[in-house]
Design an enzyme around this catalytic site. Structure first.
Site, mmCIF file in Angstrom:
data_model
loop_
_atom_site.group_PDB
_atom_site.id
_atom_site.type_symbol
_atom_site.label_atom_id
_atom_site.label_comp_id
_atom_site.label_asym_id
_atom_site.label_seq_id
_atom_site.Cartn_x
_atom_site.Cartn_y
_atom_site.Cartn_z
ATOM 1 N N HIS A 232 0.810 -1.211 0.000
ATOM 2 C CA HIS A 232 0.000 0.000 0.000
ATOM 3 C C HIS A 232 0.849 1.269 0.000
ATOM 4 C CE1 HIS A 232 -3.875 -2.162 1.561
ATOM 5 N NE2 HIS A 232 -3.358 -2.700 0.478
ATOM 6 N N ASP A 233 2.166 1.111 0.066
ATOM 7 C CA ASP A 233 3.085 2.227 -0.145
ATOM 8 C C ASP A 233 3.468 2.341 -1.614
ATOM 9 O OD1 ASP A 233 4.839 4.332 0.357
ATOM 10 O OD2 ASP A 233 6.422 3.087 1.188
ATOM 11 N N PHE A 315 8.175 4.724 -4.883
ATOM 12 C CA PHE A 315 9.258 4.739 -3.900
ATOM 13 C C PHE A 315 8.776 4.325 -2.513
ATOM 14 C CE2 PHE A 315 10.025 8.029 -7.129
ATOM 15 C CZ PHE A 315 11.165 7.492 -7.708
ATOM 16 N N ASP A 317 8.373 5.555 0.474
ATOM 17 C CA ASP A 317 8.359 6.900 1.048
ATOM 18 C C ASP A 317 7.242 7.079 2.070
ATOM 19 O OD1 ASP A 317 6.184 6.845 -0.625
ATOM 20 O OD2 ASP A 317 6.831 8.469 -1.935
ATOM 21 N N ARG A 390 -7.132 2.508 1.744
ATOM 22 C CA ARG A 390 -7.456 1.142 2.197
ATOM 23 C C ARG A 390 -7.127 0.906 3.669
ATOM 24 N NH1 ARG A 390 -3.846 -0.948 -2.742
ATOM 25 N NH2 ARG A 390 -2.722 0.887 -1.969
#
Length: 730
Positions: A232-233, A315, A317, A390
């Protein structure tokens, strides 16, 4: 009249004519088509929005409503998706009009000049999605990331940024070679064989009862949820916002017809669901097309096949905490003070600790408490708000979101004490930068080894090679749609909740997974974060075995809140791969330099399982047609890992490119000082848990399962050293 004569005499020549009158007339036709397309799309969007919100408000949302709302494009992404729909429908309208006049099938993009297509792109808003932004006006570009990662790569300013298409490591394979998924026409043969129904593959190969689940002897359930957290990143593929067909108005929830964007999952006749729902399909909505892909891609220098959009940055991040565009990032900040903090809940606390703020969305997917508890007197609450849409999907994931929001605020307060002269913007950006580095370190040092094994780490992910601006870090379609969905087979059927001694919580026992979806109220009213986090580090992950792959909570009860037909995650994964035009299993084996089995004997050798190889070939008839997700999760593990050689290759390759193509990677010279890098090397997920919860005892390696007797007291885990961030003032 001249236009009609042109059509009948020499349509192609007229459309490409450089005569001013004809160019002007062509523009008027294009403008009319664009306006009609906009009206059609806007109407479908509005109908879908009203239908979904109304059903949620009446507590009548079905599982497909939940999935669709979960995967809705929002903010800037929604504008990009709408522009793509405008353009696609405008071209189709022109094509349809020309076909009626010509009384034959034609390809509109062969008849429209590049100038005409560019005009359509300008009028629909697609052009704005392709222009590379300038990096000259962005401040602190060498110090802090932009929210959307624009200009991480100075030479290719959109590379790796949010709201750009997934990259392709192999050419897409569509039924019509442009956009239609394999299986769109169920009677059309692929490699001379009919594709099996994805639900049939799910039933015959992946089906596992909850009671048959095997637990992983080595790894904790945190490995599973951390995989979802990392995903999810990196990846979010929005679905089409509409629930009815653009072409004929059919409601995708109520039909088994394949009509854009509906690609329903057919239920086999021998499936127990068929007797209960003989005329129903599992609703499935296609992922939205990226602007300028498919028929019109060439005018953008893009592929002429349909591409899907990644709304997140490529990325590591921590975009799931901060958001992946500037508007979302700003909305998550507490701007009432100049302290660099993230917003928190103003109504509830967790034993005095901060909780995520509530959303103000019109449709509350999280009003599940009455349905799950069968108690009409209980208080319903909104969903939590975080950087990723989410965050409420399950309480384990929600807990990580809350934990890391708290850690940002802890860092911000500590940095403010170290540097009282810093303003809120500087504090926010420095804390965000540290958080990104945390997860780059934890992912590469602690996590990936357990997934791809030591051999792939040594080959591709060991010593940092330095930044290379020619390496494209963009997320590949196969990684997002297949390989990084491996952890779906590591999810336990329960969300464990444990007490202070790491035993089953007597007051708040562990709920079944389908009763932990969209339930922020469990955190508010049932013991807070601590029991859930103890469950993640104190209980084992599910072990993916070839006999017991995916349990009923995900295959039969996904997003089951009512008597409506629940979703099946295995079927969704395979249908999504077909939707995205992913090549088959053997093509990806070849990409990774692995053998490509051609028959039962060779497939048996790859899978090391005679029975499984036979079941696969009984369904697919040829190894070439095996869905890449299905083939990948069926392979035996690489040594020391939790995926087979194909997914180990794809996952390692993706993370290799993410690291090497990130100008602001934590190890890149000049991003942090040498002293700061030394401090970051000591970062610990265990310490983050200790610093932000009431938990006093944790495993010092929380991904590895161990006896509670071996856990470490928080007081004995070194605190993160922030002193290298203290700025001298002369």
């Amino acid at each position: 009249m001249r236009w009609l004569l042109c059509l009948t005499a020499s349509l192609y020549l007229c459309l490409h004519s450089h005569v001013d009158a004809e160019s002007h007339l062509s523009r008027s036709v294009i403008e009319k088509a664009v306006n009609e397309a906009k009206a059609t799309v806007d109407s479908a969007y509005e109908y879908s929005r009203r239908q979904s919100i109304e059903r949620v408000r009446r507590n009548a949302a079905n599982p497909s409503d939940v999935l669709r709302l979960l995967k809705q494009p929002v903010g800037l992404t929604r504008l990009a998706v709408r522009a793509a729909d405008y353009m696609d429908n405008a071209v189709k309208l022109i094509k349809s009009s020309l076909e009626k006049r010509q009384k034959r099938s034609i390809n509109a993009t062969d008849l429209l000049s590049e100038e005409d297509l560019q005009l359509i792109a300008d009028l629909t808003g697609c052009s704005a999605r392709s222009r590379p932004p300038s990096c000259k006006t962005i401040q602190n570009l060498d110090t802090f990331r932009t929210a959307n990662s624009i200009c991480n790569n100075r030479k290719n300013s959109r590379r790796g940024s949010s709201n750009t298409p997934f990259t392709r490591w192999l050419p897409a394979e569509y039924q019509d070679e442009i956009s239609l998924p394999k299986g769109w026409d169920p009677e059309l043969k692929i490699n001379k064989k009919i594709l099996p129904l994805v639900r049939e593959v799910s039933n015959r190969i992946l089906s596992t009862k909850n009671s048959d689940v095997e637990s992983d002897p080595l790894y904790t359930h945190l490995v599973t949820i951390f995989g979802q957290w990392t995903d999810h990143d990196l990846t979010f593929t929005p679905h089409s916002p509409v629930i009815r067909s653009f072409s004929n108005g059919i409601d995708c929830d109520k039909s088994c017809e394949r009509t854009e964007p509906c690609f329903p999952i057919e239920i086999p006749k021998e499936d127990p669901r068929f007797s209960k729902h003989p005329e129903e399909c599992i609703p499935f909505f296609r992922s939205t097309a990226a602007c300028g892909s498919g028929n019109t891609g060439h005018i953008f220098g893009a592929s002429t096949v349909r591409q899907q959009m990644n709304t997140l940055t490529a990325f590591i991040d921590v975009g799931q905490v901060y958001g992946s565009d500037h508007a979302k990032a700003r909305s998550l900040r507490n701007l009432t003070t100049d302290e660099g903090l993230l917003r928190v809940n103003t109504e509830f606390r967790d034993d005095g600790r901060e909780l995520l703020p509530f959303t103000n969305m019109g449709a509350n997917m999280c009003a599940t408490r009455t349905r799950i508890t069968n108690d009409v007197s209980v208080q319903e609450v909104p969903c939590f708000l975080a950087g990723d849409e989410r965050s409420n999907e399950n309480i384990g994931l929600t807990s990580l979101h809350t934990l890391l929001m708290r850690e940002h605020n802890r860092l911000a307060r500590a940095l403010a004490k170290l540097n009282p002269h810093w303003d809120g913007e500087r504090i926010y950006q420095e804390a965000r930068k540290i958080m990104g580095a945390y997860f780059q370190v934890i992912t590469f040092r602690d996590y990936l080894l357990h997934i791809v094994g030591p051999d792939f780490i040594a080959k591709q992910l060991s010593t940092y090679p330095g930044y290379d601006e020619d390496v494209d870090p963009s997320i590949s379609n196969v990684f997002a749609t297949a390989a990084y969905r491996f952890a779906h087979l590591m999810v336990q059927p329960f969300m464990f909740r444990l007490n202070e001694t790491y035993e089953e919580h007597s007051e708040f026992p562990s709920p079944l997974l389908h009763k932990a979806f969209f339930t922020p109220w469990r955190i508010l009213f049932e013991g807070g974060l601590d029991p859930i986090l103890r469950g993640l580090v104190g209980r084992k992950a599910k072990l993916n075995t070839q006999d017991h792959m995916m349990h009923d909570e995900l295959r039969e009860r996904l997003f089951e809140f009512s008597k409506e037909l629940a979703l099946d995650l295995a079927s969704l994964n395979m249908q999504r791969g077909r939707d995205h035009g992913l090549p088959g299993y053997n093509q990806w084996r070849k990409f990774c330099g692995l053998s490509q089995p051609q028959n039962h004997k060779q497939l048996r050798k790859v899978l090391k399982n005679r029975k499984l190889a036979r079941s696969m070939l009984d369904l697919y008839r040829t190894p070439k047609n095996i869905d890449v997700w299905m083939g990948g999760v069926a392979e035996p593990f690489v040594p020391g890992g939790r995926v087979g050689p194909l997914f180990a290759c794809l996952i390692a390759t993706q993370f290799q490119r993410i690291r090497q193509g990130d100008r602001l990677w934590w190890e890149n010279e000049g991003v942090f000082t040498e002293a700061q890098r030394e401090s970051l090397k000591q970062t610990s997920l265990s310490r983050i848990i200790c610093d932000n919860t009431g938990i006093t005892k944790v495993p010092d390696k929380p991904f590895q399962y161990m006896s509670v007797k071996s856990f470490t007291e928080c007081k004995n885990i070194p605190a993160f050293d922030l002193s290298p961030w203290q700025e001298d003032i002369e």
